[in-house]
Design an enzyme around this catalytic site. Structure first.
Site, PDB file in Angstrom:
ATOM      1  N   CYS A 249       0.891  -1.171   0.000  1.00 13.93           N
ATOM      2  CA  CYS A 249       0.000   0.000   0.000  1.00 13.93           C
ATOM      3  C   CYS A 249       0.921   1.211   0.000  1.00 13.93           C
ATOM      4  O   CYS A 249       1.229   1.750   1.053  1.00 13.93           O
ATOM      5  CB  CYS A 249      -0.859   0.000   1.270  1.00 13.93           C
ATOM      6  N   SER A 250       1.360   1.632  -1.161  1.00 11.96           N
ATOM      7  CA  SER A 250       2.556   2.470  -1.137  1.00 11.96           C
ATOM      8  C   SER A 250       2.390   3.950  -1.444  1.00 11.96           C
ATOM      9  O   SER A 250       3.295   4.724  -1.164  1.00 11.96           O
ATOM     10  CB  SER A 250       3.611   1.891  -2.069  1.00 11.96           C
ATOM     11  N   ALA A 251       1.259   4.362  -2.019  1.00 12.37           N
ATOM     12  CA  ALA A 251       1.151   5.790  -2.370  1.00 12.37           C
ATOM     13  C   ALA A 251       1.031   6.658  -1.115  1.00 12.37           C
ATOM     14  O   ALA A 251       0.384   6.235  -0.162  1.00 12.37           O
ATOM     15  CB  ALA A 251      -0.072   6.002  -3.253  1.00 12.37           C
ATOM     16  N   PRO A 252       1.657   7.831  -1.090  1.00 12.68           N
ATOM     17  CA  PRO A 252       2.399   8.492  -2.165  1.00 12.68           C
ATOM     18  C   PRO A 252       3.873   8.080  -2.289  1.00 12.68           C
ATOM     19  O   PRO A 252       4.611   8.711  -3.035  1.00 12.68           O
ATOM     20  CB  PRO A 252       2.295   9.968  -1.763  1.00 12.68           C
ATOM     21  N   GLY A 253       4.290   7.044  -1.576  1.00  7.74           N
ATOM     22  CA  GLY A 253       5.632   6.520  -1.811  1.00  7.74           C
ATOM     23  C   GLY A 253       6.694   6.952  -0.812  1.00  7.74           C
ATOM     24  O   GLY A 253       7.887   6.741  -1.056  1.00  7.74           O
ATOM     25  N   LYS A 255       7.455   5.719   2.131  1.00  4.49           N
ATOM     26  CA  LYS A 255       8.219   4.584   2.679  1.00  4.49           C
ATOM     27  C   LYS A 255       8.904   3.814   1.555  1.00  4.49           C
ATOM     28  O   LYS A 255       9.980   3.254   1.753  1.00  4.49           O
ATOM     29  CB  LYS A 255       7.304   3.666   3.492  1.00  4.49           C
ATOM     30  N   ASP A 273      -0.605   0.182  -5.364  1.00  3.56           N
ATOM     31  CA  ASP A 273      -1.704   0.926  -4.769  1.00  3.56           C
ATOM     32  C   ASP A 273      -2.960   0.580  -5.561  1.00  3.56           C
ATOM     33  O   ASP A 273      -2.892   0.283  -6.752  1.00  3.56           O
ATOM     34  CB  ASP A 273      -1.462   2.436  -4.779  1.00  3.56           C
ATOM     35  N   ASP A 317       1.882  -1.269   4.860  1.00  5.10           N
ATOM     36  CA  ASP A 317       1.594  -0.006   5.549  1.00  5.10           C
ATOM     37  C   ASP A 317       0.114   0.267   5.264  1.00  5.10           C
ATOM     38  O   ASP A 317      -0.227   1.001   4.349  1.00  5.10           O
ATOM     39  CB  ASP A 317       2.499   1.098   4.995  1.00  5.10           C
ATOM     40  N   CYS A 370      -0.805   4.301  10.891  1.00  7.00           N
ATOM     41  CA  CYS A 370      -0.605   5.568  11.598  1.00  7.00           C
ATOM     42  C   CYS A 370      -1.812   5.828  12.507  1.00  7.00           C
ATOM     43  O   CYS A 370      -2.319   6.935  12.567  1.00  7.00           O
ATOM     44  CB  CYS A 370      -0.344   6.721  10.639  1.00  7.00           C
TER      45      CYS A 370
HETATM   46  C1  LIG Z   1      -1.299   4.620   4.744  1.00  7.91           C
HETATM   47  S1  LIG Z   1      -1.424   4.932   3.062  1.00  7.91           S
HETATM   48  C2  LIG Z   1       0.167   4.461   2.522  1.00  7.91           C
HETATM   49  C3  LIG Z   1       1.253   5.471   2.753  1.00  7.91           C
HETATM   50  C4  LIG Z   1       2.535   5.069   2.082  1.00  7.91           C
HETATM   51  N1  LIG Z   1       2.991   3.766   2.494  1.00  7.91           N
HETATM   52  C5  LIG Z   1       3.646   6.070   2.305  1.00  7.91           C
HETATM   53  O1  LIG Z   1       4.476   5.860   3.173  1.00  7.91           O
HETATM   54  O2  LIG Z   1       3.688   7.070   1.589  1.00  7.91           O
HETATM   55  C6  LIG Z   1      -2.366   3.588   2.506  1.00  7.91           C
HETATM   56  C7  LIG Z   1      -2.493   3.452   0.995  1.00  7.91           C
HETATM   57  O3  LIG Z   1      -3.169   2.226   0.743  1.00  7.91           O
HETATM   58  C8  LIG Z   1      -3.911   2.363  -0.445  1.00  7.91           C
HETATM   59  N2  LIG Z   1      -4.913   1.268  -0.449  1.00  7.91           N
HETATM   60  C9  LIG Z   1      -6.126   1.228   0.118  1.00  7.91           C
HETATM   61  N3  LIG Z   1      -6.712   0.035  -0.099  1.00  7.91           N
HETATM   62  C10 LIG Z   1      -5.841  -0.702  -0.823  1.00  7.91           C
HETATM   63  C11 LIG Z   1      -5.864  -2.018  -1.356  1.00  7.91           C
HETATM   64  N4  LIG Z   1      -6.898  -2.825  -1.195  1.00  7.91           N
HETATM   65  N5  LIG Z   1      -4.792  -2.429  -2.067  1.00  7.91           N
HETATM   66  C12 LIG Z   1      -3.723  -1.621  -2.256  1.00  7.91           C
HETATM   67  N6  LIG Z   1      -3.654  -0.370  -1.765  1.00  7.91           N
HETATM   68  C13 LIG Z   1      -4.692   0.080  -1.063  1.00  7.91           C
HETATM   69  C14 LIG Z   1      -4.454   3.766  -0.347  1.00  7.91           C
HETATM   70  O4  LIG Z   1      -4.774   4.258  -1.615  1.00  7.91           O
HETATM   71  C15 LIG Z   1      -3.292   4.525   0.308  1.00  7.91           C
HETATM   72  O5  LIG Z   1      -2.525   5.170  -0.668  1.00  7.91           O
END
Ligand SMILES: C[S@@+](CC[C@H](N)C(=O)[O-])C[C@H]1O[C@@H](n2cnc3c(N)ncnc32)[C@H](O)[C@@H]1O
Length: 432
Positions: A249-253, A255, A273, A317, A370
Site C-alpha cells: 500500500c505504497s502511495a504516495p511513496g 516509505k 496501490d 503499511d 498511523c
Molecule cells: C497509509 S497509506 C500508505 C502510505 C505510504 N505507504 C507512504 O508511506 O507514503 C495507505 C495506501 O493504501 C492504499 N490502499 C487502500 N486500499 C488498498 C488495497 N486494497 N490495495 C492496495 N492499496 C490500497 C491507499 O490508496 C493509500 O494510498
C-alpha cells in the site's frame, strides 16, 4: 490584512474541505511573513481547529443563531486565545470588538463584546461542570464516540492522556535522503539558516521552521518531509541490496523511497496501490529521491496471489483511520465515525493475510499503521498469529529516544508518551 482576519479566511478554507496543512503551507508560500507572525498564525489556526467542539459549545451556549462564519470565527479565535494562550483577555475582547465594528457595525461589535465578556467570566466554571457531568469529551473537543472508543480501549486515565496528547502542536520533520545528501551536510545547512533541531531520530530531523520547504535541497530531493515514525516502519523491514521487496500500500511513496535507499537502488521493488491516479505520486516521489528500482503497479493488495510471485520482504503499511496523526491533521477527527474503524480493521486483516501468502519461507514482513486504535493494530496481529502459527513476531529496531509501548504480541505503539513523533504502530513478523 489583520492577522486575525487572515486566520478567519484560513479556517473557512478548511471548513470548505481543504486540508489544514495544505491551506497553511499555501498561505505561507504566497505571503512572506516573519517567523513570529508565522508562529502566531499557526497557533491560532490549529488551536481553533483542535478545540472546535469546545469553542462551538461555548458559543452556542451564549447565542441563538450565528449566520455569518466570520462572526463565529472571530469568537472562536478570541475564546481560544483567552483559554489556551494566556493572552491579555481585555486586549483580546477589545480587538475582536473593534474588528467587528469595522467589518459590520457598532451593534455587531457590541454583540461580540457581550459574548466574550460572558465567556471570560464563566468558562472555567463551564469546564468544571462538563467534567462533573461526564462530558469531558466536549472540553477535550472530540466526538463522543471517539472519546468512548479511546476510553474503552485504554481506560479513563490513560485514555485522556492519549486524547490530550493528540492535541499537541506538531513540528515539521525532514529526512535526509542518503542517496543524495548526508546528515553532516544537512546539519551544516541548518546551522547556516539558524534553524533549531528539536529532535533527531537517525536521519530524521524535527526543526522549528518550515522554510526549508522552499529550499533547493528540498526541490532536489536531498531532504524529504517525513515523520520518524513513518521512516521507522520502512527501516524496520531493513531490506538489503538485491532482495525482492513488495510495498503493498505504497502511495504516495514515502516509505517506498526509504526502502529503495536501504536497498542501494539494487534488487526489485514493487510498489502497489489500488488507485491508479496515485501511482504517479509514487513515481514522482521516487524519481525526486533518485530511487530508480521502483515499479509502481495498480493492484488490490487483497489479491496478491494473482500476480504469481513471492518476495523476500513485504511492507504492509495499511490504510487506516489515521488517528495517530491528528496533531498534523486535527480536522480529520470531525468527519469520521465508528463504523469506519470496523471496516478498516477488516480490510487491514485481508491485506495482511494476502501479503502473508506471497512471502517466501524465511521471509519477513512489517505491518504498520498511523493509528493508535488497538482494533486496527495489536488485535489484528493477535488474530493473525492465532490463525497462522507459521508466523512469529521479531524484535523491532526502536531508537532509545522514541517513546511508546510494546503490546503483548511484540508490536510497538508510538503513543502519548511521545511529544514529537506521530502516533504509529509497527510490528515485524517472520515466516518459518
Ligand atoms: C497509509 S497509506 C500508505 C502510505 C505510504 N505507504 C507512504 O508511506 O507514503 C495507505 C495506501 O493504501 C492504499 N490502499 C487502500 N486500499 C488498498 C488495497 N486494497 N490495495 C492496495 N492499496 C490500497 C491507499 O490508496 C493509500 O494510498
Amino acid at each position: 490584512m489583520n492577522i486575525k482576519a487572515r486566520v478567519i479566511s484560513l479556517i473557512k478554507e478548511v471548513e470548505n474541505g481543504k486540508y489544514s496543512n495544505i491551506a497553511l503551507n499555501e498561505y505561507f508560500k504566497e505571503n512572506p511573513l516573519t517567523k513570529k507572525e508565522r508562529g502566531f498564525i499557526t497557533e491560532l489556526f490549529y488551536g481553533v481547529i483542535r478545540n472546535k467542539i469546545f469553542l462551538d459549545y461555548e458559543i452556542d451556549k451564549r447565542t441563538t443563531t450565528i449566520k455569518k462564519d466570520w462572526i463565529r470565527n472571530i469568537l472562536r479565535i478570541s475564546m481560544y486565545q483567552m483559554s489556551f494562550m494566556k493572552s491579555d483577555d481585555k486586549g483580546v475582547i477589545w480587538e475582536a470588538t473593534e474588528l467587528a465594528k469595522k467589518k459590520f457595525s457598532v451593534p455587531v461589535g457590541k454583540f461580540i463584546n457581550g459574548v466574550l465578556r460572558s465567556y471570560q467570566r464563566e468558562w472555567q466554571e463551564d469546564v468544571k461542570e462538563l467534567k462533573e457531568q461526564g462530558k469531558n469529551y466536549i472540553y477535550l473537543s472530540y466526538p463522543k464516540w471517539f472519546y468512548n472508543k479511546i476510553i474503552s480501549e485504554y481506560g479513563i486515565e490513560e485514555g485522556e492522556l492519549y486524547l490530550t496528547s493528540l492535541k499537541k502542536i506538531p513540528y515539521i520533520s525532514f529526512r535526509v535522503n542518503t542517496l543524495k545528501y548526508s546528515n553532516l551536510e544537512f546539519e551544516k545547512l541548518l546551522q547556516e539558516k539558524g534553524i533549531e533541531i528539536i529532535k533527531k531520530v537517525d536521519t530524521v530531523y524535527y526543526v522549528d521552521s518550515g522554510v526549508l520547504l522552499y529550499s533547493d535541497e528540498f526541490k532536489e530531493g536531498k531532504i524529504i518531509v517525513q515523520d520518524a515514525s513513518s521512516y521507522l516502519s520502512a527501516r524496520n523491514l531493513n531490506p538489503k541490496s538485491n532482495e525482492s521487496v513488495l510495498d503493498t500500500c505504497s502511495a504516495p511513496g514515502g516509505k517506498t523511497a526509504v526502502l529503495g535507499e536501504l536497498m542501494n537502488n539494487t534488487g526489485e521493488l514493487l510498489a502497489l496501490d489500488i488507485y491508479p491516479h496515485k501511482l504517479k505520486l509514487i513515481e514522482e516521489n521516487c524519481h525526486k529521491c533518485g530511487v530508480t528500482i521502483v515499479k509502481p503497479v495498480k493492484m488490490d493488495a487483497r489479491k496478491l496471489k494473482e500476480q504469481g510471485k513471492k518476495f523476500d520482504k513485504i511492507l504492509v503499511d495499511a490504510p487506516c483511520s489515521g488517528y495517530g496523526v491528528l496533531r498534523k491533521k486535527p480536522e480529520a477527527i470531525y468527519n469520521k465515525d465508528v463504523e469506519n474503524v470496523q471496516e478498516l480493521a477488516k480490510l487491514q486483516f485481508e491485506i495482511l493475510e494476502s501479503a502473508s501468502q506471497v512471502l517466501k519461507d524465511g521471509g519477513e514482513l512489517v505491518y504498520s499503521t498511523c493509528t493508535i486504535l488497538k482494533e486496527e493494530n495489536g488485535e489484528n496481529i493477535k488474530k493473525f498469529l492465532e490463525k497462522y502459527p507459521e508466523f512469529k513476531t521479531v524484535q523491532l529496531y526502536i531508537p532509545e529516544n522514541v517513546n511508546g509501548t510494546y503490546d503483548s504480541v511484540g508490536g510497538f505503539t508510538v503513543d502519548y508518551k511521545e511529544d514529537i513523533l506521530d502516533g504509529f504502530y509497527i510490528v515485524k513478523l517472520s515466516k518459518k
